[in-house]
Design a protein around this motif. Structure first.
Motif, mmCIF file in Angstrom:
data_model
loop_
_atom_site.group_PDB
_atom_site.id
_atom_site.type_symbol
_atom_site.label_atom_id
_atom_site.label_comp_id
_atom_site.label_asym_id
_atom_site.label_seq_id
_atom_site.Cartn_x
_atom_site.Cartn_y
_atom_site.Cartn_z
ATOM 1 N N GLY A 122 0.816 -1.215 0.000
ATOM 2 C CA GLY A 122 0.000 0.000 0.000
ATOM 3 C C GLY A 122 0.840 1.250 0.000
ATOM 4 O O GLY A 122 2.063 1.212 0.171
ATOM 5 N N ASN A 123 0.167 2.379 -0.198
ATOM 6 C CA ASN A 123 0.844 3.678 -0.277
ATOM 7 C C ASN A 123 1.471 4.109 1.037
ATOM 8 O O ASN A 123 1.080 3.633 2.113
ATOM 9 C CB ASN A 123 -0.153 4.767 -0.677
ATOM 10 C CG ASN A 123 -0.783 4.555 -2.027
ATOM 11 O OD1 ASN A 123 -1.980 4.394 -2.129
ATOM 12 N ND2 ASN A 123 0.018 4.570 -3.069
ATOM 13 N N ASP A 124 2.398 5.042 0.955
ATOM 14 C CA ASP A 124 2.799 5.849 2.101
ATOM 15 C C ASP A 124 1.796 7.005 2.141
ATOM 16 O O ASP A 124 1.975 8.028 1.478
ATOM 17 C CB ASP A 124 4.229 6.370 1.931
ATOM 18 C CG ASP A 124 4.718 7.158 3.134
ATOM 19 O OD1 ASP A 124 3.879 7.752 3.844
ATOM 20 O OD2 ASP A 124 5.943 7.203 3.356
ATOM 21 N N ASN A 125 0.716 6.819 2.882
ATOM 22 C CA ASN A 125 -0.393 7.768 2.844
ATOM 23 C C ASN A 125 -0.045 9.122 3.455
ATOM 24 O O ASN A 125 -0.557 10.158 3.018
ATOM 25 C CB ASN A 125 -1.610 7.154 3.541
ATOM 26 C CG ASN A 125 -2.244 6.061 2.703
ATOM 27 O OD1 ASN A 125 -2.956 6.333 1.753
ATOM 28 N ND2 ASN A 125 -1.957 4.815 3.051
ATOM 29 N N TYR A 126 0.822 9.115 4.453
ATOM 30 C CA TYR A 126 1.251 10.382 5.049
ATOM 31 C C TYR A 126 1.973 11.235 3.999
ATOM 32 O O TYR A 126 1.694 12.433 3.855
ATOM 33 C CB TYR A 126 2.162 10.105 6.240
ATOM 34 C CG TYR A 126 2.570 11.330 7.012
ATOM 35 C CD1 TYR A 126 1.830 11.760 8.120
ATOM 36 C CD2 TYR A 126 3.694 12.074 6.654
ATOM 37 C CE1 TYR A 126 2.202 12.886 8.835
ATOM 38 C CE2 TYR A 126 4.068 13.203 7.358
ATOM 39 C CZ TYR A 126 3.324 13.604 8.448
ATOM 40 O OH TYR A 126 3.700 14.729 9.149
ATOM 41 N N THR A 127 2.880 10.604 3.258
ATOM 42 C CA THR A 127 3.598 11.317 2.207
ATOM 43 C C THR A 127 2.644 11.789 1.119
ATOM 44 O O THR A 127 2.804 12.889 0.564
ATOM 45 C CB THR A 127 4.689 10.422 1.605
ATOM 46 O OG1 THR A 127 5.639 10.100 2.626
ATOM 47 C CG2 THR A 127 5.414 11.115 0.462
ATOM 48 N N MET A 128 1.622 10.989 0.803
ATOM 49 C CA MET A 128 0.633 11.432 -0.174
ATOM 50 C C MET A 128 -0.098 12.680 0.302
ATOM 51 O O MET A 128 -0.417 13.567 -0.491
ATOM 52 C CB MET A 128 -0.375 10.320 -0.460
ATOM 53 C CG MET A 128 0.130 9.255 -1.410
ATOM 54 S SD MET A 128 -1.198 8.457 -2.347
ATOM 55 C CE MET A 128 -2.307 7.975 -1.063
ATOM 56 N N GLY A 129 -0.390 12.744 1.600
ATOM 57 C CA GLY A 129 -1.007 13.945 2.142
ATOM 58 C C GLY A 129 -0.117 15.157 1.953
ATOM 59 O O GLY A 129 -0.593 16.247 1.599
ATOM 60 N N GLU A 130 1.188 14.972 2.168
ATOM 61 C CA GLU A 130 2.141 16.070 1.945
ATOM 62 C C GLU A 130 2.187 16.467 0.471
ATOM 63 O O GLU A 130 2.268 17.657 0.135
ATOM 64 C CB GLU A 130 3.520 15.657 2.429
ATOM 65 C CG GLU A 130 3.618 15.438 3.934
ATOM 66 C CD GLU A 130 5.012 15.016 4.349
ATOM 67 O OE1 GLU A 130 5.536 15.596 5.321
ATOM 68 O OE2 GLU A 130 5.588 14.112 3.701
ATOM 69 N N MET A 131 2.147 15.459 -0.415
ATOM 70 C CA MET A 131 2.150 15.740 -1.854
ATOM 71 C C MET A 131 0.959 16.601 -2.248
ATOM 72 O O MET A 131 1.094 17.578 -3.006
ATOM 73 C CB MET A 131 2.124 14.424 -2.645
ATOM 74 C CG MET A 131 3.387 13.609 -2.594
ATOM 75 S SD MET A 131 3.152 11.935 -3.315
ATOM 76 C CE MET A 131 2.780 12.339 -5.029
ATOM 77 N N LEU A 132 -0.218 16.233 -1.742
ATOM 78 C CA LEU A 132 -1.408 17.004 -2.087
ATOM 79 C C LEU A 132 -1.333 18.411 -1.504
ATOM 80 O O LEU A 132 -1.749 19.383 -2.143
ATOM 81 C CB LEU A 132 -2.664 16.292 -1.595
ATOM 82 C CG LEU A 132 -3.985 16.874 -2.114
ATOM 83 C CD1 LEU A 132 -4.073 16.770 -3.637
ATOM 84 C CD2 LEU A 132 -5.184 16.177 -1.476
ATOM 85 N N ALA A 133 -0.783 18.531 -0.297
ATOM 86 C CA ALA A 133 -0.626 19.857 0.311
ATOM 87 C C ALA A 133 0.238 20.763 -0.560
ATOM 88 O O ALA A 133 -0.066 21.949 -0.744
ATOM 89 C CB ALA A 133 -0.021 19.720 1.707
ATOM 90 N N ASP A 134 1.301 20.214 -1.121
ATOM 91 C CA ASP A 134 2.169 21.008 -1.997
ATOM 92 C C ASP A 134 1.418 21.462 -3.249
ATOM 93 O O ASP A 134 1.591 22.599 -3.720
ATOM 94 C CB ASP A 134 3.395 20.195 -2.399
ATOM 95 C CG ASP A 134 4.420 20.091 -1.274
ATOM 96 O OD1 ASP A 134 4.431 20.969 -0.387
ATOM 97 O OD2 ASP A 134 5.215 19.142 -1.286
#
Length: 336
Positions: A122-134
């Motif tokens: 599965g994804n690194d969901n925390y990092t995905m949250g950071e990606m979307l924030a950027d």
């Protein structure tokens, strides 16, 4: 030969003959689950000589999943992959399945400790949250002051909570003037999700952005952004065609969790394990996400036009991961 069995509004699809593996999902009617299922089924079929069965309730009904796991186990004794929004509630039947000699893999949601499952894809969901924030930050002027409304379609689900945590950590750094509100329960069911966002958008008339964590959120926020009479940024996670097209308008941010790849890796590992070519590893295999931009959105839309194009696009990523598993494995305890 294909066999379709009705299971109280669910489907159980059987393909080919022994040996047999299977994939139990939540939310079978949702786009991101269809992506996972396509990835799984395509890869197992490509391996040759391995039966594959996919099953799941239309929208995350964990009690129904528990019954379906027993049915699936009878069909697929050589390996089962499981995606559920409530790993704790499925922990006992998953552990029993493993104790009976059938290897179990968790996909998309990390397994509960009591499940005795040793492999998670599965994804690194925390990092995905950071990606979307950027991406959201890039759409908001640097001096933006205002509220960002957060919604989550499955409150309490670890994967989605981690996306919120990443957003909360990163967005105030890139845009210090914003205040994050929520997350609010936006419901998984598409109709209920749309109603939730209509209420949230109506009640927060000065918000600068609305951000969701799930597939329904991504689609419905993109639809509402297209209908809006004032300016605000929409954002979400998914590959819905409406959301992909919204990115090109310059007021919508999107990250794709790439669920086809997750299903494909699970299918490849199980097929190779059944054929005696490998022993399933232990740990977490983080799968890549894609930040969708106006530049790559057209190519992603084209890719999504057929299963064949999805599979061809995923092949390079899957091959890299499965060929160099040792380089990609992380401790299961680190899954987020």
């Amino acid at each position: 030969m294909s066999l379709v069995l009705g299971l109280g509004g669910c489907t159980l699809r059987r393909v080919a003959s022994h040996p047999a593996v299977g994939f139990l999902t939540a939310d079978e009617g949702m786009g991101y689950v269809r992506e996972m299922t396509m990835g799984y089924a395509t890869t197992v079929a490509d391996a040759g000589g391995v039966e594959h069965t996919e099953a799941g309730p239309p929208i995350g009904d964990t009690a129904q999943q528990a019954g379906m796991l027993a049915d699936l186990h009878r069909e697929s004794r050589d390996g089962i992959a499981v995606f559920t929004w409530n790993p704790e509630l499925l922990a006992a039947p998953m552990a029993a399945t493993g104790a009976a000699g059938t290897p179990v893999i968790s996909v998309y949601s990390p397994p509960a400790p009591g499940s005795d499952v040793g492999l998670y894809i599965g994804n690194d969901n925390y990092t995905m949250g950071e990606m979307l924030a950027d991406q959201i930050g890039a759409l908001l002027p640097p001096d933006t002051i205002g509220t960002v409304v957060l919604g989550t379609s499955v409150p309490g689900a670890q994967a989605l909570d981690e996306r919120i945590a990443g957003l909360r950590s990163r967005l105030p750094v890139v845009r210090p003037g914003v205040r994050l509100l929520g997350p609010f329960d936006t419901k998984q069911d598409p109709a209920g999700n749309m109603k939730s966002w209509e209420l949230l958008v109506g009640a927060n008339s000065t918000a600068v952005a609305f951000v969701g964590t799930g597939d329904s959120d991504a689609r419905n926020l993109a639809r509402l952004r297209g209908q809006a009479t004032r300016s605000w940024v929409g954002a979400g996670f998914g590959l819905d065609d409406i959301a992909l097209r919204a990115v090109g308008h310059g007021d919508y941010a999107l990250v794709s969790p790439e669920p086809f790849v997750q299903g494909a890796i699970a299918g490849w590992l199980q097929a190779e394990q059944v054929k005696g070519n490998l022993t399933l590893p232990t740990g977490w295999i983080p799968t890549p996400a894609i930040a969708v931009t106006p530049q790559n959105a057209p190519a992603l839309l084209a890719r999504q036009s057929s299963t064949k194009q999805r599979a061809e696009s995923a092949r390079v990523v899957v091959q890299e991961i499965v060929t160099h598993l040792g380089d990609h494995l992380r401790p299961l305890a680190d899954a987020r």
